[in-house]
Enzyme design. Structure first.
Site, mmCIF file in Angstrom:
data_model
loop_
_atom_site.group_PDB
_atom_site.id
_atom_site.type_symbol
_atom_site.label_atom_id
_atom_site.label_comp_id
_atom_site.label_asym_id
_atom_site.label_seq_id
_atom_site.Cartn_x
_atom_site.Cartn_y
_atom_site.Cartn_z
ATOM 1 N N TYR A 144 0.760 -1.199 0.180
ATOM 2 C CA TYR A 144 -0.029 -0.022 0.222
ATOM 3 C C TYR A 144 0.947 1.325 0.136
ATOM 4 C CZ TYR A 144 -3.487 3.500 1.846
ATOM 5 O OH TYR A 144 -4.058 4.738 1.922
ATOM 6 N N ASP A 239 9.282 2.595 -0.890
ATOM 7 C CA ASP A 239 8.344 3.271 -0.191
ATOM 8 C C ASP A 239 8.799 3.131 1.225
ATOM 9 O OD1 ASP A 239 4.746 3.467 0.312
ATOM 10 O OD2 ASP A 239 6.506 4.264 1.263
ATOM 11 N N LYS A 267 5.296 9.368 8.375
ATOM 12 C CA LYS A 267 5.253 8.791 9.656
ATOM 13 C C LYS A 267 6.266 9.278 10.681
ATOM 14 C CE LYS A 267 2.707 4.688 7.911
ATOM 15 N NZ LYS A 267 1.482 4.388 8.552
HETATM 16 P P1 KE4 Z 1 -0.688 8.231 4.396
HETATM 17 O O1 KE4 Z 1 -0.869 9.173 3.357
HETATM 18 O O2 KE4 Z 1 -1.404 7.314 5.531
HETATM 19 O O3 KE4 Z 1 0.270 9.060 5.394
HETATM 20 O O4 KE4 Z 1 0.583 7.385 4.081
HETATM 21 C C1 KE4 Z 1 0.079 6.397 3.100
HETATM 22 C C2 KE4 Z 1 1.118 5.066 3.108
HETATM 23 C C3 KE4 Z 1 2.206 4.903 2.256
HETATM 24 N N1 KE4 Z 1 3.146 4.153 2.296
HETATM 25 C C4 KE4 Z 1 3.063 3.074 3.052
HETATM 26 C C5 KE4 Z 1 4.097 1.959 3.194
HETATM 27 C C6 KE4 Z 1 2.089 3.132 4.227
HETATM 28 O O5 KE4 Z 1 2.106 2.239 5.387
HETATM 29 C C7 KE4 Z 1 1.045 4.333 4.008
HETATM 30 C C8 KE4 Z 1 0.014 4.282 5.159
HETATM 31 N N2 KE4 Z 1 0.004 3.118 6.088
HETATM 32 C C9 KE4 Z 1 -1.477 3.132 6.859
HETATM 33 C C10 KE4 Z 1 -1.342 1.902 7.710
HETATM 34 N N3 KE4 Z 1 -0.538 0.778 7.255
HETATM 35 C C11 KE4 Z 1 -2.000 4.132 7.416
HETATM 36 C C12 KE4 Z 1 -2.959 4.041 8.503
HETATM 37 C C13 KE4 Z 1 -4.144 4.503 7.886
HETATM 38 O O6 KE4 Z 1 -4.735 4.418 6.497
HETATM 39 O O7 KE4 Z 1 -5.146 5.226 8.507
#
Ligand code: KE4
Length: 428
Positions: A144, A239, A267
């Site tokens: 993701y 990523d 993060k």
């Molecule tokens: P954000 O747009 O949520 O800040 O980041 C997207 C993203 C991009 N790349 C990786 C590897 C990620 O894990 C994420 C977002 N992670 C999720 C949970 N695995 C965030 C939690 C959520 O969607 O509320």
């Protein structure tokens, strides 16, 4: 577990917010029940609005590597806010954070800050297309990279030539430029390059998968990705939104000694405030406006609060022994939990890289998405709630990662292991 205030709040929230949450995974749809509304956090603990206390292994999905309301972060946020929160103009802290990121990641000469991991990955894809003049990208099923249209895609019917949307509202035309391969299966990537010899701009991957649950790269997989992209004039995008400053001071690229062309982050580099970043070597980053023709912008990109919290966090992480400690605590935890599951004779496999881990309700091994999807998600839901009853907060989905922070102690870990045993007893 008494959740009456959370239940009332959740009912109220659902009147005004889709599903009552501002991000779907918080809804507990994957595990059932009412999500506790969190009132506060301190160190390794959070308390919900009904006064229930939890040892927290979610860590806000990764950013809280220092635990909740770390003094260094709180102090700098107060100090920064007293001088203003955002100016839409350059501030000194942006330079400091950029220098810290570039110093930590040898593949990054120049970095652009944005406000989320989604923005970082979306921009990295656009940058790869701008730099190579090619349109297609390869991603992996189960990885993701945020919710940009071209990344909400699964393997298409014409799997070799195009993807299809996984979300309503994503046009087929967008999805068709995304090819979906299998994580840890380099042949699934090579066949795409064979079918599209000069059409692929980049491969984007989580160097350690966190979004199918934690799945480490198979030996040689990342090296093979580096080679096949290099051989075909495509870029390799790591990523590192989760792994950056999580699996080591130089990210997964340092841990596995691979040099990607573009790295995305998020993060941890914001210390719990909205942040994202993408960076790479100068010849690539010179494509980015205002230097070059690839446009990307953001009102709150690099805002003083997020940047200051990020600097404070990376400064704490730069202290000697920090990563060894959180990795050691995570190892202690996963060994103890594994033993508890064995004793309870419940099949489980724990994958761990550094201080990120996932306990799969699965006899294992879990080496890819198909394995992960064979997990007993119904049992995971029951396990989640049994752990919640024991005052342990883990990810409300089998396909997510858990995290140990610098605020966790050996006592927390040993208490958690004991509570796992009690939770499993309640399941039998
Ligand atoms: P954000 O747009 O949520 O800040 O980041 C997207 C993203 C991009 N790349 C990786 C590897 C990620 O894990 C994420 C977002 N992670 C999720 C949970 N695995 C965030 C939690 C959520 O969607 O509320």
């Amino acid at each position: 577990m008494q959740l009456s205030k959370s239940e009332a709040l959740f009912a109220e929230a659902q009147k005004y917010i889709p599903g009552g949450v501002n991000s779907p995974v918080r809804s507990f749809n994957a595990v059932g029940g009412t999500p506790p509304f969190i009132a506060r956090g301190k160190g390794s603990r959070v308390w919900d609005v009904d006064g229930n206390e939890y040892i927290d292994y979610l860590g806000s999905w990764g950013p809280l590597v220092l635990g909740h309301s770390h003094p260094a972060v709180v102090e700098v946020l107060i100090k920064t806010a007293e001088s203003g929160t955002s100016f839409g103009a350059p501030v000194e802290q942006e330079v400091e954070l950029a220098k810290m990121i570039c110093a930590a990641l040898p593949s990054v000469d120049s970095v652009r800050l944005v406000s989320s991991g989604t923005e970082a990955c979306m921009s990295a894809i656009r940058l790869a297309r701008a730099f190579t003049g090619r349109d297609k990208i390869i991603k992996f099923a189960g990885c993701y990279h945020g919710h940009a249209d071209g990344l909400l895609v699964k393997a298409g019917s014409g799997a070799l030539t195009h993807g299809i949307p996984t979300s309503a509202g994503v046009p087929e035309s967008y999805a068709s430029e995304t090819l979906v391969a299998e994580y840890n299966d380099i042949e699934s990537v090579e066949k795409f390059f064979a079918a599209n010899p000069s059409g692929i701009a980049a491969v984007i991957t989580e160097p350690v998968a966190g979004n199918m649950g934690v799945v480490p790269p198979a030996p040689g997989f990342l090296e093979a990705l580096r080679k096949v992209t290099q051989d075909n004039g495509a870029l390799l995008i790591f990523d590192e939104v989760i792994t950056g400053f999580r699996v080591g001071p130089n990210g997964a690229q340092g841990l596995f000694n691979i040099t990607p062309d573009i790295t995305t982050m998020g993060k941890i580099i914001g210390g719990g405030l909205p942040v994202g970043a993408y960076g790479g070597r100068k010849e690539i980053m010179e494509m980015v406006a205002p230097l070059g023709p690839m446009y990307q912008a953001g009102t709150l990109s690099g805002n003083p609060l997020a940047v200051s919290a990020g600097i404070a966090t990376l400064t704490e992480l730069s202290k000697p022994g920090v990563f060894e400690r959180i990795d050691g605590l995570a190892q202690r935890l996963t060994q103890g939990v594994t033993a508890a599951f064995q004793k309870a004779e419940i099949p489980a496999t724990i994958n761990r890289v550094g201080s990120m881990f996932t306990g799969f309700l699965n006899p294992g091994p879990v080496a890819g998405l198909a394995d992960a999807e064979n997990s007993d998600t119904e049992m995971y839901g029951r396990y989640f709630h049994a752990m919640q009853e024991q005052g342990i907060y883990i990810a409300p989905s089998q396909f997510e990662a858990g995290f140990v922070s610098t605020a966790h102690t050996e006592a927390d870990i040993d208490a958690t292991i004991a509570k796992v045993t009690a939770a499993l007893r309640s399941l039998s």
